[in-house]
Scaffold this motif. Sequence first.
Motif, mmCIF file in Angstrom:
data_model
loop_
_atom_site.group_PDB
_atom_site.id
_atom_site.type_symbol
_atom_site.label_atom_id
_atom_site.label_comp_id
_atom_site.label_asym_id
_atom_site.label_seq_id
_atom_site.Cartn_x
_atom_site.Cartn_y
_atom_site.Cartn_z
ATOM 1 N N ASP A 188 0.808 -1.204 0.000
ATOM 2 C CA ASP A 188 0.000 0.000 0.000
ATOM 3 C C ASP A 188 0.841 1.252 0.000
ATOM 4 O O ASP A 188 0.348 2.363 -0.075
ATOM 5 C CB ASP A 188 -0.873 -0.011 1.262
ATOM 6 C CG ASP A 188 -2.280 0.404 0.934
ATOM 7 O OD1 ASP A 188 -3.033 0.653 1.871
ATOM 8 O OD2 ASP A 188 -2.596 0.480 -0.268
ATOM 9 N N CYS A 195 -1.657 5.807 5.135
ATOM 10 C CA CYS A 195 -1.378 4.470 4.675
ATOM 11 C C CYS A 195 -1.877 3.418 5.627
ATOM 12 O O CYS A 195 -1.216 2.428 5.842
ATOM 13 C CB CYS A 195 0.104 4.306 4.464
ATOM 14 S SG CYS A 195 0.467 2.684 3.808
ATOM 15 N N ARG A 196 -2.998 3.643 6.216
ATOM 16 C CA ARG A 196 -3.520 2.518 6.937
ATOM 17 C C ARG A 196 -4.170 1.622 5.912
ATOM 18 O O ARG A 196 -5.011 2.067 5.156
ATOM 19 C CB ARG A 196 -4.564 3.004 7.936
ATOM 20 C CG ARG A 196 -5.096 1.890 8.752
ATOM 21 C CD ARG A 196 -6.425 2.224 9.319
ATOM 22 N NE ARG A 196 -7.047 1.059 9.870
ATOM 23 C CZ ARG A 196 -6.986 0.730 11.149
ATOM 24 N NH1 ARG A 196 -6.346 1.493 11.995
ATOM 25 N NH2 ARG A 196 -7.568 -0.352 11.579
ATOM 26 N N PRO A 197 -3.812 0.384 5.878
ATOM 27 C CA PRO A 197 -4.488 -0.437 4.884
ATOM 28 C C PRO A 197 -5.979 -0.388 5.156
ATOM 29 O O PRO A 197 -6.402 -0.552 6.273
ATOM 30 C CB PRO A 197 -3.907 -1.825 5.091
ATOM 31 C CG PRO A 197 -3.029 -1.732 6.256
ATOM 32 C CD PRO A 197 -2.850 -0.340 6.638
ATOM 33 N N ASP A 198 -6.686 -0.141 4.129
ATOM 34 C CA ASP A 198 -8.135 -0.100 4.194
ATOM 35 C C ASP A 198 -8.712 -1.261 4.955
ATOM 36 O O ASP A 198 -9.819 -1.220 5.429
ATOM 37 C CB ASP A 198 -8.674 -0.237 2.773
ATOM 38 C CG ASP A 198 -9.140 1.082 2.248
ATOM 39 O OD1 ASP A 198 -9.186 1.217 1.036
ATOM 40 O OD2 ASP A 198 -9.432 1.947 3.075
ATOM 41 N N TYR A 199 -7.932 -2.243 5.013
ATOM 42 C CA TYR A 199 -8.458 -3.522 5.407
ATOM 43 C C TYR A 199 -8.547 -3.622 6.914
ATOM 44 O O TYR A 199 -7.548 -3.582 7.606
ATOM 45 C CB TYR A 199 -7.541 -4.601 4.872
ATOM 46 C CG TYR A 199 -8.120 -5.955 4.976
ATOM 47 C CD1 TYR A 199 -7.664 -6.836 5.930
ATOM 48 C CD2 TYR A 199 -9.140 -6.348 4.146
ATOM 49 C CE1 TYR A 199 -8.208 -8.092 6.027
ATOM 50 C CE2 TYR A 199 -9.684 -7.593 4.251
ATOM 51 C CZ TYR A 199 -9.224 -8.452 5.185
ATOM 52 O OH TYR A 199 -9.743 -9.687 5.290
ATOM 53 N N VAL A 200 -9.735 -3.723 7.401
ATOM 54 C CA VAL A 200 -9.921 -3.910 8.831
ATOM 55 C C VAL A 200 -10.123 -5.395 9.081
ATOM 56 O O VAL A 200 -10.916 -6.011 8.393
ATOM 57 C CB VAL A 200 -11.171 -3.124 9.294
ATOM 58 C CG1 VAL A 200 -11.492 -3.428 10.725
ATOM 59 C CG2 VAL A 200 -10.927 -1.644 9.104
ATOM 60 N N PRO A 201 -9.422 -5.955 9.984
ATOM 61 C CA PRO A 201 -9.502 -7.397 10.143
ATOM 62 C C PRO A 201 -10.898 -7.832 10.548
ATOM 63 O O PRO A 201 -11.546 -7.146 11.328
ATOM 64 C CB PRO A 201 -8.504 -7.699 11.252
ATOM 65 C CG PRO A 201 -8.342 -6.434 11.962
ATOM 66 C CD PRO A 201 -8.524 -5.356 10.956
ATOM 67 N N HIS A 243 -15.031 -8.531 5.900
ATOM 68 C CA HIS A 243 -14.708 -7.690 7.042
ATOM 69 C C HIS A 243 -15.810 -6.694 7.341
ATOM 70 O O HIS A 243 -15.601 -5.720 8.042
ATOM 71 C CB HIS A 243 -13.350 -7.043 6.891
ATOM 72 C CG HIS A 243 -13.343 -5.765 6.118
ATOM 73 N ND1 HIS A 243 -14.407 -5.255 5.455
ATOM 74 C CD2 HIS A 243 -12.364 -4.878 5.922
ATOM 75 C CE1 HIS A 243 -14.082 -4.131 4.881
ATOM 76 N NE2 HIS A 243 -12.852 -3.861 5.148
ATOM 77 N N PHE A 271 -7.014 -2.249 -2.535
ATOM 78 C CA PHE A 271 -7.636 -2.846 -1.370
ATOM 79 C C PHE A 271 -7.349 -4.345 -1.303
ATOM 80 O O PHE A 271 -6.972 -4.879 -0.254
ATOM 81 C CB PHE A 271 -9.143 -2.592 -1.418
ATOM 82 C CG PHE A 271 -9.890 -3.199 -0.289
ATOM 83 C CD1 PHE A 271 -10.525 -4.416 -0.437
ATOM 84 C CD2 PHE A 271 -9.938 -2.568 0.939
ATOM 85 C CE1 PHE A 271 -11.209 -4.987 0.609
ATOM 86 C CE2 PHE A 271 -10.621 -3.134 1.986
ATOM 87 C CZ PHE A 271 -11.256 -4.343 1.829
ATOM 88 N N SER A 324 -3.773 -4.993 -0.376
ATOM 89 C CA SER A 324 -3.434 -4.783 1.031
ATOM 90 C C SER A 324 -4.083 -5.839 1.907
ATOM 91 O O SER A 324 -3.511 -6.251 2.919
ATOM 92 C CB SER A 324 -3.812 -3.375 1.480
ATOM 93 O OG SER A 324 -5.197 -3.249 1.559
ATOM 94 N N TYR A 371 -2.142 -8.250 4.334
ATOM 95 C CA TYR A 371 -2.493 -8.301 5.751
ATOM 96 C C TYR A 371 -2.575 -9.736 6.253
ATOM 97 O O TYR A 371 -2.189 -10.028 7.379
ATOM 98 C CB TYR A 371 -3.829 -7.592 5.961
ATOM 99 C CG TYR A 371 -4.216 -7.486 7.404
ATOM 100 C CD1 TYR A 371 -5.117 -8.366 7.958
ATOM 101 C CD2 TYR A 371 -3.663 -6.515 8.223
ATOM 102 C CE1 TYR A 371 -5.462 -8.285 9.289
ATOM 103 C CE2 TYR A 371 -4.002 -6.425 9.543
ATOM 104 C CZ TYR A 371 -4.904 -7.310 10.072
ATOM 105 O OH TYR A 371 -5.242 -7.221 11.385
ATOM 106 N N TRP A 403 -0.137 2.254 9.692
ATOM 107 C CA TRP A 403 -0.512 1.040 10.418
ATOM 108 C C TRP A 403 0.652 0.557 11.250
ATOM 109 O O TRP A 403 0.548 0.307 12.447
ATOM 110 C CB TRP A 403 -0.928 -0.041 9.419
ATOM 111 C CG TRP A 403 -1.084 -1.392 10.022
ATOM 112 C CD1 TRP A 403 -2.175 -1.881 10.649
ATOM 113 C CD2 TRP A 403 -0.096 -2.419 10.085
ATOM 114 N NE1 TRP A 403 -1.937 -3.149 11.089
ATOM 115 C CE2 TRP A 403 -0.675 -3.507 10.747
ATOM 116 C CE3 TRP A 403 1.227 -2.527 9.635
ATOM 117 C CZ2 TRP A 403 0.015 -4.691 10.986
ATOM 118 C CZ3 TRP A 403 1.901 -3.704 9.871
ATOM 119 C CH2 TRP A 403 1.293 -4.776 10.551
#
Lengths: 557, 418
Positions: A397, A405-411, B31, B47, B50, B54, B263
């Motif tokens: 990213d 740059c927080r990956p959009d992806y939330v766990p 998610h 997306f 990433s 992740y 992050w």
Amino acid sequence: MVLPKANHTYQPVYLPWALLGRWDTEDEEQLKPDRSSSNEQESRPSPKELEELELLNRALEKALKVRKSILKTPPEARGGREGEKAANEGPAPKNAQVQQVLVSSEGVPVTTKVRAVSKKPTSSKKPSSYLLTAPYRTDPDVKKTHRKAPARCVSQAPRTAGKSPSKAAASKQARNHRLAISASNQEVCGAAESQKTTGLSKCALLEQQSVSIGDSARGKNLIAAGRQLFDAGKEGCGSLGESSRREDHTTEDALGRNNSPQTDTLQEKGSQLKFPLLYRKAYSRNSRAWENCRLYQSSADAAAARNRFIERIQTTFCSPMPAFSPAEIEEEVKVMQDVPLLLRQCVEAERADHPTLQREYESLLTLEGLQTIASQCLHKLQLLREAAESQMRLCPDCTGYAGSCRPDYVPPRGQGCGSTGVLAVPLLCYSSLQELRDLFALKLQVSMLNQEIAIQKVMMAELLPVLESRLHPEASAIQLYRAIYTQLCEGGKRFPVLPFRNELDSSGVPDTWTPGALFRCWRAPQPGSDPSSPAASLLRGGERRSGPAAQSTTKTL
Amino acid sequence: MFCMLTLFPRFALLQSLQFWRLLYSLLKQVHGGQCTESDATDTQIRFVKSALWYHGYGRPELYWLPSDGSAGSRELLLAFSWLLHRIGLLEQLLARNRVRTGDETSVCTCEDDLPNSQKGRTEIAPEYSLEDKVDVRYLQWLNGRLRFQWRSLHALHQEQCKLLHKIHLFTSGSHMDKILGHFSVTETDLIRRPENYKQLLQFLESETIQLEAFLEWKQLEQVYWRWMETVLDNMSEEGSMCKSQDAHTKKSTLSKVDSCCHWAGSLTGKIDRLSRDLMTVHDQLQELVTHRKSAWYEKMKTREEELQKEEFCAAARKIQEAVQLKLLDLTYRCAPRKKKMHGSCRLVFRSKHSASKTGFGRSVSKEPISTVSATEVIRELQMRKASLERELKQLQEECRQRMDEVAQGLDGVICISP
């Protein structure tokens, strides 16, 4: 391609009431609460609220007068209703309390805001209807009719009396009845949108905001009102269950004349209910399908083929793969959040003196073990940190994506259960109403505490430097100090007393600890000595205005 | 989608772009996010990349794929298969989209990180720019408002509990599923007004179809994985030629590391904070242990003979075992607890004396569904609450000390705490 999202977890808030009432009534439309202003996010007290504050003040003054006059009229004048005795006894002690408060109150700054004040003094036109009417039966169910959702409790929408259909009027009346019980001041109820929670809120606000900025005149009435409402709210909230029941009965009373007496409620037929046929079939097919999926075991060959593929593809990954994936790192860190606290608790437990030799030996071994655990955890954190850094290097990213740059992806939550575990909806079994209530209350308290801790940390970081930099004029420094002290050290509920040194004489501590004496006779500590120890040795009831209120506020939650 | 899976050879014909979109929507669903179809292609692709990163997908070829989605369908296929296994994609999807008709509540006590919205924060205080002084009364007002909201919420919850309980109580014994035993609010309403719930019925039926398709796929799983292996083989033959060209373009982009990874920043921040705390505990322990040890040895010097005695050795061994157990328990608490449940559970009322009456006999043959009792959850919550309260008090105490220091500097005033 997208699977339909069939989430029926959102239900209208009024639905439980509707279900408990009669099932053959068709007027659900009026149940839908108008969420007019409950979701507004105000960023600061509006001028409107200032107006309302003025209105409230005036209404309260009127209320006091009215109540005094009511106390003088004979009880028969009110028409022999049952609960009036309670109402009578209510005002008397409250009145005394109010007097006390008026005497000892201090000013409240203009910016004190009180929420949810109705702009409708017209509702105060019907004081007689606010008196307790129906005798309160203890029949558990019979007719509970529709009632507006509690979401309205917090909304600021003024009610339009007289325009709504009869049921709504009855329910409103019932609501007002309920509040007449809890706040034995009808004018206040009418003016203040008749909310218990309002009362609580007012007092909560007042407690925190009695910072004396030297503006003594305006706030007296407000504090009086706050007291009453607070006590009202306290009682109300405590008896929420009972009073709502009583409300239902009064409503039922009112409506009993309108509707036929046949009862058709959930309680009677609840245990014989059945799903409609179509649904029953669909439901049983569905649950069988879920069961089959849940219980399905992959064949050994399939599992072997899958593992083979996974191993092979993993050999094609970047060669120095970090030890943990980002998901794993986060998970591990989350788990370790509690470790320092746990260890600290154990250490504290072992600090005590040990009488016997064995206990001492045990304690020594425990401490050594704790030390090992601590160093292991530290080591693991180090590994996690390195993994995080190396993952950062691989992060795809990081090509300037919109700055953050927080990956959009939330766990996804709920991942810890394993892939087959998610196929069953776990059940949470409770065995009594009290348990359910405790559960909800505790969950809320835990969230609150989490929030409070976060706020506290931020406030500490922001406010303490302000004080420590000492860049403000002397007069405001003291008030600022007191305000910040309240917020930081007492959670905004209680506040310290700040007498001036030159007011005190050195005549020593008297025998009687009256508040006035406190100011006069406290011996000033020598500069440089620790001020906290004299403070600690002081009477703990040094809180002048806020003691009972503070304790009561902690009671309701 | 399941129908497509059963016809998997056709996957190879799928255009890459469609595949990217598929992965995007699937991952978004898993998610819990909203699937915004209007997102541009490269946003979607970013997306997906990433997300794969992740979860630890390490195949560089995927990350080198262009962001217009024009190439790489086989890479995507590999990634998709890896995800299938790694996060149980299908099971997650089924679980997330499940039709829930019960009264749901969640039991996890994890604190979600507050969303990182910089915008939100500046909106709240528009008039208070940095030049103005912040009025502490504003702060107090906000605090009061917050408390008010909490109290209202509490009142609402309690009300809701009461009503839920009534409904559960009144409908006990009616449910088809004897394990559940009673209806939920939705189900009761369904009985009362079936016409409102036609859509629910449709969802239920389509879900059943999906489940049956899933079961079919499970039975063909082996073939699928074998096929994937062949794909992998083909790719690795072709792949070795392209690697050298792409590798050096990628290196330049990877050097931008320092400008990014919020992050990682926040995570390393957390790790550092934890390490600091642990370090202080560790140092404390060190001090304590050395102190105690020396005291112990002092004592032991004077009791040489006693140490030789048999009974003392036996006692010592017992103590050691007890301590081991204690420490083991502690490590278990420090270690990841698989047992912790996130997500929502269905509330079920089971009064103590009716537990024997419900048809438990029928479910003996099946595996028991995971059940959690409210008592346990309450206990955990109480412990959590106690530890949070302790933490809060500690913070307040720290503030008090610092305020006392400040008070010393305030001329002419003493602070008497409540």
